[in-house]
Write an enzyme that holds these catalytic residues in place. Structure first.
Site, mmCIF file in Angstrom:
data_model
loop_
_atom_site.group_PDB
_atom_site.id
_atom_site.type_symbol
_atom_site.label_atom_id
_atom_site.label_comp_id
_atom_site.label_asym_id
_atom_site.label_seq_id
_atom_site.Cartn_x
_atom_site.Cartn_y
_atom_site.Cartn_z
ATOM 1 N N ASP A 192 0.838 -1.203 0.000
ATOM 2 C CA ASP A 192 0.000 0.000 0.000
ATOM 3 C C ASP A 192 0.871 1.250 0.000
ATOM 4 O OD1 ASP A 192 -2.061 -1.752 0.518
ATOM 5 O OD2 ASP A 192 -2.099 -1.302 2.669
ATOM 6 N N LYS A 193 0.251 2.348 -0.397
ATOM 7 C CA LYS A 193 0.970 3.632 -0.392
ATOM 8 C C LYS A 193 1.570 3.912 0.991
ATOM 9 C CE LYS A 193 0.075 8.359 -1.873
ATOM 10 N NZ LYS A 193 -0.957 9.256 -2.412
#
Ligand code: URA
Length: 249
Positions: free
Chosen positions: A113-114
């Site tokens: 994920d970011k």
């Protein structure tokens, strides 16, 4: 890694992002493509793109970029994304500009994920990618997790049971190993990769992940000297460690 392809010099360099085949023809004619110390003036000649080609070929004064069959590890920093569909800077922006024009293109092996940091693999080698993600290879992933609220006490048992269901899914999770460091810090090892799995697991347990970092894939640990945002090409020892064949040096 897959077998080294053999292809025309102009095609090889065009696929590595050095320019059009015409431009490469001109570069070769000018004597600026050198193999084993001798200029290659004919861009139509076939070259076998062996992994050592970067040590043997010089293009316009610099060593050739890594030939196809490239596999990298990156220490993904927070705030960059693995997916073109998400907003924000991409992990590919941390690589040399020319590498973004490669064909076959580099892609991430799975995603983080970011707002997850840590060990991320990238490759242009489809069979290698599939080998890493195939359940048959049994490549586990380890995450260090910080939690918003103290553990309740049943988490090791619930995650390890092999019967936990994530919201919106009907197939239970494979057993997850969890080591407790203190009441808000744990280390989990996953044997599969579902969408946002760690965050969703702890949400299902009534908690919330405040920081997530992957530090191990298979038997390969993120090197302590690989700074956030940095990357390096996988060595044979790394690949052996990844598949659990030997510890990385
Ligand atoms: N699980 C998550 O929730 N996010 C990741 O990036 C990786 C695993």
């Amino acid at each position: 890694m897959s077998k080294s392809p053999s292809l025309r010099l102009d095609r090889l360099l065009a696929n590595l992002g050095y320019g059009s085949r015409r431009e490469i023809g001109l570069l070769a004619k000018a004597g600026l493509v050198v193999l084993d110390g001798a200029p290659l003036r004919d861009a139509s000649q076939r070259i076998t793109a062996t992994p050592d080609l970067s040590q043997r070929m010089v293009v316009d004064g610099d060593p050739l970029d890594p030939p196809p069959g490239l596999a990298l590890m990156m220490n993904k920093p927070l705030g960059v994304t693995c997916s073109h569909k998400e907003a924000g800077p991409l992990v590919y922006g941390l690589l040399p500009e020319r590498w973004r024009r490669r064909d076959p293109a580099l892609s991430t092996i799975g995603r983080l994920d970011k707002e997850t940091s840590g060990l991320l693999l990238l490759t242009d080698d489809g069979p290698f990618l599939h080998k890493v993600i195939s359940p048959k290879s049994k490549v586990a992933k380890r995450y260090r997790v910080a939690l918003d609220r103290p553990l309740k006490g049943d988490e090791v048992m619930v995650l390890g049971s092999g019967s936990m269901l994530l919201e919106g899914e009907d197939k239970p999770l494979l057993p997850v190993e969890m080591e407790v460091e203190d009441e808000t810090h744990v280390v989990v090892t996953l044997h599969e990769g579902r969408y946002h799995q760690v965050r969703r697991m702890f949400a299902a347990l009534g908690n919330h992940v405040t920081a997530l970092h992957r530090d191990r894939i298979g038997g390969m640990t993120l090197p302590t000297d690989l700074e956030a945002g940095a990357y390096r090409i996988l060595s044979e020892a790394d690949v052996a460690a990844l598949f659990g064949e030997a510890p990385a040096a």
